[in-house]
Design an enzyme around this catalytic site. Structure first.
Site, PDB file in Angstrom:
ATOM      1  N   CYS A  42       0.825  -1.212   0.000  1.00 45.32           N
ATOM      2  CA  CYS A  42       0.000   0.000   0.000  1.00 45.32           C
ATOM      3  C   CYS A  42       0.856   1.258   0.000  1.00 45.32           C
ATOM      4  CB  CYS A  42      -1.006  -0.047   1.156  1.00 45.32           C
ATOM      5  SG  CYS A  42      -0.840   1.174   2.448  1.00 45.32           S
ATOM      6  N   CYS A  45       1.313   3.264   3.107  1.00 42.09           N
ATOM      7  CA  CYS A  45       2.162   2.580   4.085  1.00 42.09           C
ATOM      8  C   CYS A  45       3.624   2.791   3.756  1.00 42.09           C
ATOM      9  CB  CYS A  45       1.859   1.084   4.090  1.00 42.09           C
ATOM     10  SG  CYS A  45       0.127   0.742   4.441  1.00 42.09           S
ATOM     11  N   TRP A 389      31.636 -13.304  46.820  1.00 41.35           N
ATOM     12  CA  TRP A 389      30.334 -12.664  47.050  1.00 41.35           C
ATOM     13  C   TRP A 389      29.215 -13.707  46.992  1.00 41.35           C
ATOM     14  CZ3 TRP A 389      29.922  -8.210  49.266  1.00 41.35           C
ATOM     15  CH2 TRP A 389      30.718  -7.111  48.923  1.00 41.35           C
ATOM     16  N   HIS A 393      26.563 -14.740  49.950  1.00 44.22           N
ATOM     17  CA  HIS A 393      25.111 -14.540  49.820  1.00 44.22           C
ATOM     18  C   HIS A 393      24.390 -15.867  50.064  1.00 44.22           C
ATOM     19  CE1 HIS A 393      25.314 -10.403  48.562  1.00 44.22           C
ATOM     20  NE2 HIS A 393      26.076 -10.666  47.524  1.00 44.22           N
TER      21      HIS A 393
HETATM   22  P1  FAD Z   1      30.498  -9.212  41.713  1.00 43.53           P
HETATM   23  O1  FAD Z   1      30.335  -7.862  42.293  1.00 43.53           O
HETATM   24  O2  FAD Z   1      31.664 -10.005  42.135  1.00 43.53           O
HETATM   25  O3  FAD Z   1      29.160 -10.007  41.996  1.00 43.53           O
HETATM   26  C1  FAD Z   1      29.061 -11.401  41.743  1.00 43.53           C
HETATM   27  C2  FAD Z   1      27.638 -11.740  41.383  1.00 43.53           C
HETATM   28  O4  FAD Z   1      26.784 -11.490  42.491  1.00 43.53           O
HETATM   29  C3  FAD Z   1      27.067 -10.873  40.273  1.00 43.53           C
HETATM   30  O5  FAD Z   1      27.361 -11.416  39.034  1.00 43.53           O
HETATM   31  C4  FAD Z   1      25.590 -10.903  40.575  1.00 43.53           C
HETATM   32  O6  FAD Z   1      25.033 -12.101  40.068  1.00 43.53           O
HETATM   33  C5  FAD Z   1      25.534 -10.975  42.074  1.00 43.53           C
HETATM   34  N1  FAD Z   1      25.348  -9.666  42.717  1.00 43.53           N
HETATM   35  C6  FAD Z   1      25.735  -8.444  42.308  1.00 43.53           C
HETATM   36  N2  FAD Z   1      25.371  -7.522  43.214  1.00 43.53           N
HETATM   37  C7  FAD Z   1      24.748  -8.166  44.208  1.00 43.53           C
HETATM   38  C8  FAD Z   1      24.134  -7.750  45.420  1.00 43.53           C
HETATM   39  N3  FAD Z   1      24.081  -6.464  45.778  1.00 43.53           N
HETATM   40  N4  FAD Z   1      23.590  -8.704  46.221  1.00 43.53           N
HETATM   41  C9  FAD Z   1      23.613 -10.002  45.866  1.00 43.53           C
HETATM   42  N5  FAD Z   1      24.178 -10.447  44.728  1.00 43.53           N
HETATM   43  C10 FAD Z   1      24.731  -9.542  43.897  1.00 43.53           C
HETATM   44  N6  FAD Z   1      37.095  -4.772  43.901  1.00 43.53           N
HETATM   45  C11 FAD Z   1      37.733  -3.571  43.849  1.00 43.53           C
HETATM   46  O7  FAD Z   1      38.250  -3.203  42.785  1.00 43.53           O
HETATM   47  N7  FAD Z   1      37.755  -2.734  44.951  1.00 43.53           N
HETATM   48  C12 FAD Z   1      37.199  -3.104  46.136  1.00 43.53           C
HETATM   49  O8  FAD Z   1      37.259  -2.361  47.113  1.00 43.53           O
HETATM   50  C13 FAD Z   1      36.572  -4.380  46.238  1.00 43.53           C
HETATM   51  N8  FAD Z   1      36.043  -4.816  47.403  1.00 43.53           N
HETATM   52  C14 FAD Z   1      35.564  -6.109  47.498  1.00 43.53           C
HETATM   53  C15 FAD Z   1      35.130  -6.610  48.724  1.00 43.53           C
HETATM   54  C16 FAD Z   1      34.696  -7.914  48.836  1.00 43.53           C
HETATM   55  C17 FAD Z   1      34.253  -8.438  50.169  1.00 43.53           C
HETATM   56  C18 FAD Z   1      34.680  -8.767  47.696  1.00 43.53           C
HETATM   57  C19 FAD Z   1      34.227 -10.194  47.807  1.00 43.53           C
HETATM   58  C20 FAD Z   1      35.091  -8.277  46.477  1.00 43.53           C
HETATM   59  C21 FAD Z   1      35.550  -6.950  46.364  1.00 43.53           C
HETATM   60  N9  FAD Z   1      36.001  -6.446  45.147  1.00 43.53           N
HETATM   61  C22 FAD Z   1      36.559  -5.202  45.075  1.00 43.53           C
HETATM   62  C23 FAD Z   1      35.815  -7.210  43.904  1.00 43.53           C
HETATM   63  C24 FAD Z   1      34.538  -6.767  43.209  1.00 43.53           C
HETATM   64  O9  FAD Z   1      33.499  -6.481  44.146  1.00 43.53           O
HETATM   65  C25 FAD Z   1      33.988  -7.837  42.290  1.00 43.53           C
HETATM   66  O10 FAD Z   1      33.852  -9.030  42.997  1.00 43.53           O
HETATM   67  C26 FAD Z   1      34.829  -8.089  41.061  1.00 43.53           C
HETATM   68  O11 FAD Z   1      35.099  -6.870  40.385  1.00 43.53           O
HETATM   69  C27 FAD Z   1      34.092  -9.047  40.089  1.00 43.53           C
HETATM   70  O12 FAD Z   1      32.874  -8.440  39.714  1.00 43.53           O
HETATM   71  P2  FAD Z   1      31.645  -9.202  39.086  1.00 43.53           P
HETATM   72  O13 FAD Z   1      31.209  -8.467  37.875  1.00 43.53           O
HETATM   73  O14 FAD Z   1      31.995 -10.617  38.868  1.00 43.53           O
HETATM   74  O15 FAD Z   1      30.457  -9.091  40.150  1.00 43.53           O
END
Ligand code: FAD
Length: 526
Positions: A42, A45, A389, A393
């Site tokens: 059309c 269209c 992490w 959790h």
């Molecule tokens: P991550 O943050 O490792 O998360 C893993 C998975 O958990 C995600 O894929 C998601 O499925 C799930 N997730 C995400 N957010 C949440 C939430 N709020 N609650 C529940 N589940 C969730 N890196 C630094 O560079 N500086 C820092 O100061 C630092 N501090 C850290 C402190 C701790 C205790 C830990 C364990 C890690 C820290 N890291 C830090 C590392 C950083 O947080 C990530 O773990 C890393 O960069 C890998 O990221 P990721 O994308 O795999 O997700």
């Protein structure tokens, strides 16, 4: 849907519908739908197609609140369906409000005949008018469009988690504020609201001199009047999208398949992971790494270090939902450590236990490392910290279940204490340990129930995500976002009236379901 539908192709931001998909998309949807029913032969269209494509491109950031779709009614298998939708001439544009229950609720919209840019503007305004008419069936992802009141603005940072509130002061007739609000709906850490020039209180408070004008308020109490070269939607939007800390959220958008996967993801090595699942392979790989690599940095373990290790192994033995062989190993490790309280142990003795050189029957911790949910797009990204992490959790949630069903004695801080000790004494990332210890010192001791422990860890993890967004350790394929994303848990955020406030009750339910035994997948386990 089909690869092309007559006048439209995959690259057009228009969802292509056909008889098999049209009802599933238009009815009972979280989104509002504007669908063009056309016949490819059309002339009207063909003339209208450039408008529909340009509009789809212009408001593609309004997805998933609003979708544009098209269906070719000239296709033989669609003919019947189109007449069922009440189509008698072409093109017919129809609006289906969110959560429409039947095709009878479709409203016909007149297709404008001007030039493309005029048409796009007219239709964009029309879409906003239609949304506002159906306040009762507001699309889930759609931010509020009504003008903000002085009270809402004054109480904003107390009621919301975002970093910024952008106010667009304008006349009642102006669409700028509502358009920019829609343009920003996928972006986190910012809320955009229009304020009418007739709102004396706010106009006085911010000393607004002309309309329209843009003000950005920050959580730290500062505000500024943003002066751009022109008061245009695209300038407002690109300014707000590039504010520090403002990031695009993760929304599942209906559309052509994502073709910007990186080559590693397309290779055979790439393991498919569902973000809605937890993977046992990540948890076991993380356990192996923590007990065989991180702890091995110390040839002797004594004092606070030994206490931290013992608490870590105790919560693992109590709450880790392990496969039977691993469960046996964790049990025997825990018993062994308990029997050595107040002494000093060598890592090699500990390692003998981890490797089960004492030959406890059927007790094994794998030494295989396979990241699935924690797989990074590069070998140095994600992996172990992600598993730490995830592990904790899981442990906070499992401890709560054990407490609730009186399976094991525990107390609200048991798992968090173990995490804190582990991170402080063994976690290889020293900077992480300092940051985490600061957070723990501040608020961890306030946790007074099992559920609060789950929520505390979730919210601290989000704080870390917030701080790390855009950092070099961020995997570009897995950007740091406030979690869970909207599409993982639509009920976790109050998106309608006060955008993006967390709803703690729903979050808790979500976390307990996400980290429960039934949601731990065993794919890729050795
Ligand atoms: P991550 O943050 O490792 O998360 C893993 C998975 O958990 C995600 O894929 C998601 O499925 C799930 N997730 C995400 N957010 C949440 C939430 N709020 N609650 C529940 N589940 C969730 N890196 C630094 O560079 N500086 C820092 O100061 C630092 N501090 C850290 C402190 C701790 C205790 C830990 C364990 C890690 C820290 N890291 C830090 C590392 C950083 O947080 C990530 O773990 C890393 O960069 C890998 O990221 P990721 O994308 O795999 O997700």
């Amino acid at each position: 849907g089909p690869a092309t539908a007559g006048l439209y192709g995959q690259s057009d931001d228009v969802v292509l519908l056909d008889t098999s998909t049209v009802h599933a998309h238009l009815l009972n949807s979280n989104s509002a739908w504007f669908v063009e029913l056309y016949a490819s032969w059309c002339g009207h269209c063909i003339n209208f197609a450039p408008t529909w494509k340009a509009l789809a491109q212009d408001i593609k950031d309004w997805r998933p609140a609003v979708y544009l779709a098209a269906m070719d009614c000239a296709e033989p298998e669609n003919v019947q369906t189109c007449s069922g939708l009440g189509v008698t001439g072409f093109p017919t544009v129809q609006y289906y409000k969110a959560f429409a229950q039947s095709t009878r609720e479709g409203r016909r919209i007149l297709a404008p005949h001007g030039d493309v840019q005029d048409n796009v503007r007219i239709l964009r305004h029309m879409i906003i008018n239609y949304l506002e008419k159906n306040e009762d069936t507001w699309p889930s992802a759609c931010p509020p469009l009504e003008p903000a009141s002085a009270t809402e603005v004054q109480e904003f940072f107390g009621n919301n988690i975002e970093q910024y509130l952008a106010l667009i002061f304008e006349d009642n007739e102006s669409y700028l504020g509502r358009e920019v609000t829609m343009d920003m709906l996928q972006y986190e850490n910012i809320v955009v609201r229009r304020v009418l020039g007739s709102n004396q209180e706010l106009v006085r408070q911010y000393q607004v001199k002309s309309l329209p004008s843009l003000y950005v308020l920050s959580r730290n109490g500062s505000f500024s009047n943003i002066l751009l070269s022109r008061n245009e939607r695209s300038l407002y939007t690109s300014f707000l999208q590039t504010l520090p800390g403002v990031v695009q959220g993760l929304f599942t958008i209906i559309g052509p398949p994502n073709t910007d996967m990186n080559p590693e993801q397309l290779s055979d090595m790439w393991k498919h992971a569902d973000k809605n699942k937890v993977y046992m392979a990540d948890l076991e790989s993380g356990l192996h790494y923590s007990l065989r690599v991180e702890v091995s940095k110390f040839s002797t373990l004594a004092g606070d270090k030994l206490t931290a290790l013992r608490k870590y192994v105790t919560v693992l033995a109590k709450f880790f939902p392990a496969r039977p062989y691993l469960k046996n190993l964790l049990q025997s490790l825990d018993n062994w450590l308990r029997s050595r309280a107040n002494t000093q142990i060598s890592y090699s003795d500990f390692r003998n236990m981890v490797d089960n050189n004492e030959q406890v029957p059927d007790a094994v911790l794998t030494s295989d490392v396979t990241w699935v949910g924690c797989q990074g797009s590069k070998s140095w990204l994600r992996g172990f910290p992600c598993s730490v992490w995830t592990l904790f959790h899981v442990l906070t949630v499992q401890a709560a279940y054990n407490d609730q069903y009186q399976l094991k004695e525990t107390y609200p801080l048991e798992v968090l204490d173990a995490l804190r000790g582990y991170v402080q004494h063994f976690f290889g990332c020293a900077e992480c340990a300092v940051h985490f210890e600061n957070m723990a010192k501040e608020t961890m001791t306030l946790v007074s129930s099992m559920n609060e422990a789950i929520l505390w860890l979730w919210s601290r993890h989000n704080q870390v995500n917030y701080r790390l967004a855009g950092a070099p350790s961020e995997d570009p394929q897995f950007p740091k976002r406030q979690w869970p994303s909207f599409d993982m848990c639509p009920t976790c955020r109050n998106m309608v009236r006060r955008r993006s406030t967390w709803i703690e009750g729903s979050i808790l339910d979500f976390l307990k379901a996400h980290f429960c035994l039934q949601n731990i997948a065993t794919d890729y386990l050795v």
